[in-house]
Design an enzyme around this catalytic site. Structure first.
Site, short mmCIF file in Angstrom:
data_model
loop_
_atom_site.label_atom_id
_atom_site.label_comp_id
_atom_site.label_asym_id
_atom_site.label_seq_id
_atom_site.Cartn_x
_atom_site.Cartn_y
_atom_site.Cartn_z
CG HIS A 101 -1.90 -1.09 1.30
ND1 HIS A 101 -2.90 -1.30 0.38
CD2 HIS A 101 -2.05 -2.10 2.22
CE1 HIS A 101 -3.62 -2.35 0.72
NE2 HIS A 101 -3.14 -2.85 1.82
O1 RIB Z 1 -5.50 0.47 4.05
C1 RIB Z 1 -4.09 0.47 4.01
C2 RIB Z 1 -3.54 1.62 4.79
O2 RIB Z 1 -3.95 1.53 6.15
C3 RIB Z 1 -2.01 1.62 4.84
O3 RIB Z 1 -1.56 2.93 4.97
C4 RIB Z 1 -1.72 0.84 6.07
O4 RIB Z 1 -0.45 1.17 6.64
C5 RIB Z 1 -2.81 1.30 6.99
O5 RIB Z 1 -2.40 2.56 7.56
#
Ligand code: RIB
Ligand code: CA
Length: 326
Positions: A252
């Site tokens: 992500h």
């Molecule tokens: O949904 C993914 C996000 O939420 C990423 O930034 C992960 O680190 C959590 O913060």
């Protein structure tokens, strides 16, 4: 009160040597994928990390700020200014994600407790001062967690909206379903009111939603390639990328840094994004108006496709040169 320093002095004080680099502030809730994103940024000479600001999110603030310092030390950059920002969402009760990130917040990676000091200033104040001290539109704001700090900064200092070069945030979902509720992605669901403030602020937003990040998966083959690079940073990243469940984890937050380094790996459109803040069923849903039927103004560039193999090739290339901290 954050000591007002000239941008150049601020950078020199921060040990910055590369004044032609793209200056960034990383707002983050490390967090496994945040850690990979920070290490990717530190390993990339095109970027100068002016500050890392922790926010409550994946883990409580006391954990995210300590992890941020430990990760900067792992990356050989104990000179980087690390601040603690907001410890809770603006309105809703806090939520965390230990079930995914583990009790330390860094999954399978075990790091020594940080020795570098946390800066005394509140992270929101430090962000405001840095944005005001820097040349207009010269700093890119990278938001990797809930948008609490970002919202509080623009509420306290609306003048910085015009000074921010770009706000690149990982968050939201469009055609992809949520990962925290069926309708909402974690960063937005964790503080939907902050997200609403940010998307209505006029900040120059680039949004990287689950639709994109779910396409970038840490398969066993890719993890093996990273592990084979050698050096402490690549070894740590390989540990961080280990799957926490049955399927390979999505990369992500590193997509935010990859977008800065290689924007051509991504495609998107400028559209309106609105945040659901009322419904208990869909709280934190990002409503992306791809067809422009809402009449609401365009307020973000929302990415929707990515060259996933290109992102991984970039990660490997940067980490291959990062075993010896700069
Ligand atoms: O949904 C993914 C996000 O939420 C990423 O930034 C992960 O680190 C959590 O913060
Ligand atoms: Ca995060």
């Amino acid at each position: 009160m954050v000591e007002r320093v000239g941008f150049r002095r601020f950078s020199q004080a921060n040990g910055s040597k590369n004044m032609t680099a793209r200056h960034i502030i990383i707002d983050t809730d490390p967090g496994i994928d945040d850690a990979v994103a920070i290490l990717l940024a530190l390993a990339s000479t095109e970027l100068e990390v002016d500050a890392v600001v922790a926010v409550a999110g994946n883990m409580p603030l006391a954990v995210t700020e300590a992890n941020a310092r430990a990760i900067c030390e792992l990356g050989g950059r104990s000179n980087i200014a690390v601040y603690a920002g907001c410890g809770r969402p603006i309105t809703r009760p806090p939520i965390t994600a230990e079930h995914f990130h583990g009790e330390t917040g860094l999954g399978a990676l075990v790091l020594p407790a940080p020795t570098m000091a946390l800066r005394a200033e509140h992270g929101v104040d430090a962000t405001i001062d840095l944005m005001r001290a820097a040349p207009a539109k010269s700093v890119t704001w990278c938001a990797l967690g809930p948008l609490t700090n970002v919202a509080m900064a623009v509420i306290k200092a609306p003048d910085i909206v015009e000074r921010v070069g770009e706000l690149v945030l990982m968050g939201g979902a469009s055609r992809a379903l949520g990962n925290t509720t069926p309708a909402a992605e974690f960063n937005i669901h964790a503080d939907p009111h902050a997200a609403q403030v940010v998307f209505e602020s006029g900040l120059p937003i680039t949004m990287i939603p689950l639709d994109v990040t779910h396409q970038v998966r840490s398969t066993p083959e890719r993890i093996a390639r990273v592990a084979a690079l050698g050096g402490p940073v690549a070894a740590a990243v390989a540990r961080l990328l280990e799957p926490s469940g049955a399927q390979p984890s999505a990369l992500h937050d590193p997509c935010v840094i990859a977008y800065l380094l290689a924007p051509k790996l991504f495609q998107g459109s400028r559209v309106n994004v609105a945040i659901e803040c009322e419904s208990a069923l869909t709280l934190g849903m990002t409503v992306v108006d791809w067809r422009g039927v809402s009449g609401r103004p365009v307020n973000a560039k929302v990415l929707r496709t990515v060259d996933a193999e290109g992102v991984y090739a970039l990660l490997e290339e940067r980490l291959s040169g990062s075993s010896i901290p700069r």
